[in-house]
Design an enzyme around this catalytic site. Structure first.
Site, short mmCIF file in Angstrom:
data_model
loop_
_atom_site.label_atom_id
_atom_site.label_comp_id
_atom_site.label_asym_id
_atom_site.label_seq_id
_atom_site.Cartn_x
_atom_site.Cartn_y
_atom_site.Cartn_z
N GLU A 1 0.83 -1.20 0.00
CA GLU A 1 0.00 0.00 0.00
C GLU A 1 0.86 1.26 0.00
O GLU A 1 0.54 2.24 -0.69
CB GLU A 1 -0.95 -0.02 1.20
CG GLU A 1 -2.05 -1.06 1.04
CD GLU A 1 -2.89 -1.24 2.28
OE1 GLU A 1 -4.11 -1.03 2.22
OE2 GLU A 1 -2.32 -1.61 3.33
N GLU B 1 -4.58 -9.40 3.71
CA GLU B 1 -5.36 -9.10 4.92
C GLU B 1 -6.60 -9.97 5.08
O GLU B 1 -6.98 -10.32 6.21
CB GLU B 1 -5.77 -7.62 4.92
CG GLU B 1 -4.65 -6.65 5.22
CD GLU B 1 -3.83 -6.26 4.01
OE1 GLU B 1 -3.00 -5.33 4.11
OE2 GLU B 1 -4.01 -6.89 2.94
#
Length: 245
Positions: free
Chosen positions: A114, A134
């Protein structure tokens, strides 16, 4: 002696930020987030800095993501969310009008990927593995992954990576446009430095205006974006093309 988890160095017009928790594959901690906020402010505000490079120390990877050892041991959920609002690190990265380069090797997962998605360029070593795992932890990417990845690659690949949590290798990432170049691990520093030098050679005012125009393309309608482009181009013309170096 405890190692500094985030290193900042200035080499002429280039800033280098190094994630430096090699024992944990540079997994992000709350302390690192706070340090990154400070370093990003320096990159934004220092007139001598033209380009910033983000990299990971050690052989195993750029970053394995958020340090799950801190899950449940840090501040309360309320305090964590308030801190994120007050210090929106990834949001700050997206507003910096200087080119940002991520050089990726080994694992580039979760918050590590990210962070790189907030950069303008991603150069990967041939051993890089990129992913957002995740969902496998019962969570979702929460540092911009669900919004930035679909803007970087086609929707089908973004859905595959986010919903399965499975990573992809550097060659597939290159074919998908997720990274801009693939090189050897030995050449990674050099390739990032060469790109930084090329960007430093461009007029800073034009680079800044181009980044603001590109940001507008993601945030507004086409009509509004074109108006932003015209205004920025007009401002550059008024100051004289090529000025602002």
């Amino acid at each position: 002696m405890t190692e500094n988890p985030l290193l900042y160095e200035k080499d002429g017009a280039v800033a280098r930020v190094t994630l430096n928790r090699t024992g944990a594959i540079n997994a992000f901690t709350i302390e690192m987030r706070d340090l990154l906020w400070e370093h990003l402010g320096a990159i934004r505000d220092d007139p001598d800095i033209r380009v910033a490079i983000f990299r990971g120390a050690g052989d195993r990877g750029f970053s394995a993501g958020a340090d799950i050892a801190e899950f449940g041991s840090g501040p309360s959920l309320y305090d964590s969310r308030r801190a994120r609002r007050e210090r929106d690190v990834w949001g700050l990265m997206l507003t910096i009008d200087k080119p940002l380069i991520a050089q990726l090797h080994g694992f580039a997962l979760g918050a590590g990927l990210e962070l790189s998605l907030c950069c303008d360029f991603r150069i990967a070593a041939d051993d890089a593995v990129l992913g957002l795992p995740e969902v496998k932890l019962g969570y979702i990417p929460s540092a911009g992954g669900t919004q930035l990845l679909p803007r970087a690659v086609r929707s089908s690949l973004a859905r595959e990576m986010i919903l399965t949590g499975e990573p992809i290798g550097s060659r597939r990432a290159l074919a998908a446009g997720l990274v801009h170049a693939v090189t050897t691990t030995a050449r990674l520093d050099d390739e990032a430095s060469l790109l930084a030098a090329k960007l430093c050679a461009q007029p800073r005012s034009a680079i800044g205006a181009a980044k603001r125009a590109l940001a507008a393309s993601l945030e507004t309608s086409l009509e509004s974006g074109l108006a932003v482009e015209r205004a920025l181009a007009g401002a550059l013309q008024a100051q004289g093309a090529g000025d602002g170096r």
